[in-house]
Design a protein around this motif. Structure first.
Motif, PDB file in Angstrom:
ATOM      1  N   SER A  51      19.327  24.828  12.171  1.00 27.00           N
ATOM      2  CA  SER A  51      20.337  25.382  13.052  1.00 27.00           C
ATOM      3  C   SER A  51      20.604  24.457  14.238  1.00 27.00           C
ATOM      4  O   SER A  51      21.752  24.247  14.640  1.00 27.00           O
ATOM      5  CB  SER A  51      19.894  26.763  13.544  1.00 27.00           C
ATOM      6  OG  SER A  51      20.793  27.268  14.493  1.00 27.00           O
ATOM      7  N   GLU A  78      22.621  21.473  13.081  1.00 26.76           N
ATOM      8  CA  GLU A  78      24.023  21.864  12.894  1.00 26.76           C
ATOM      9  C   GLU A  78      24.734  21.996  14.236  1.00 26.76           C
ATOM     10  O   GLU A  78      25.899  21.617  14.371  1.00 26.76           O
ATOM     11  CB  GLU A  78      24.104  23.168  12.103  1.00 26.76           C
ATOM     12  CG  GLU A  78      23.699  22.995  10.652  1.00 26.76           C
ATOM     13  CD  GLU A  78      23.559  24.308   9.909  1.00 26.76           C
ATOM     14  OE1 GLU A  78      23.848  25.387  10.491  1.00 26.76           O
ATOM     15  OE2 GLU A  78      23.153  24.266   8.734  1.00 26.76           O
ATOM     16  N   GLU A  79      24.043  22.520  15.246  1.00 26.51           N
ATOM     17  CA  GLU A  79      24.615  22.615  16.594  1.00 26.51           C
ATOM     18  C   GLU A  79      24.942  21.223  17.131  1.00 26.51           C
ATOM     19  O   GLU A  79      26.028  20.994  17.671  1.00 26.51           O
ATOM     20  CB  GLU A  79      23.622  23.309  17.522  1.00 26.51           C
ATOM     21  CG  GLU A  79      24.065  23.365  18.966  1.00 26.51           C
ATOM     22  CD  GLU A  79      22.986  23.909  19.885  1.00 26.51           C
ATOM     23  OE1 GLU A  79      22.986  23.505  21.063  1.00 26.51           O
ATOM     24  OE2 GLU A  79      22.137  24.709  19.433  1.00 26.51           O
TER      25      GLU A  79
END
Length: 85
Positions: free
Chosen positions: A16, A19-20
């Protein structure tokens, strides 16, 4: 639980975070680099992993500026070969 087992356990949070970073334009970010950044900066003195909640918190709170600082320092540590003339 050792560090590698912990990495597998918190892998969704690491993914995550990567991806950020990609959303912010840092396409070079990888799961391995994010993990190493945390290991070398945040947990460098910890021989044993912290509780899962603290590790997850550290992963999710890793800022782009801290990550870029780590990448920059690591780049300076790499050997540079000057072209021979």
């Amino acid at each position: 639980m050792n560090w590698e087992e912990m990495r597998e356990y918190v892998q969704p949070a690491i993914q995550s975070k990567v991806e950020e970073f990609h959303l912010y334009g840092f396409d070079r970010a990888s799961e391995a680099e994010v993990w190493e950044c945390l290991r070398k900066k945040k947990w460098k003195r910890d021989e044993e992993p912290k509780p899962v909640r603290e590790i997850m918190n550290d992963v999710l709170r890793l800022s782009i500026s801290d990550y870029m600082s780590y990448i920059t320092v690591e780049a300076y540590k790499m050997p540079f070969d000057f072209p021979s003339s």
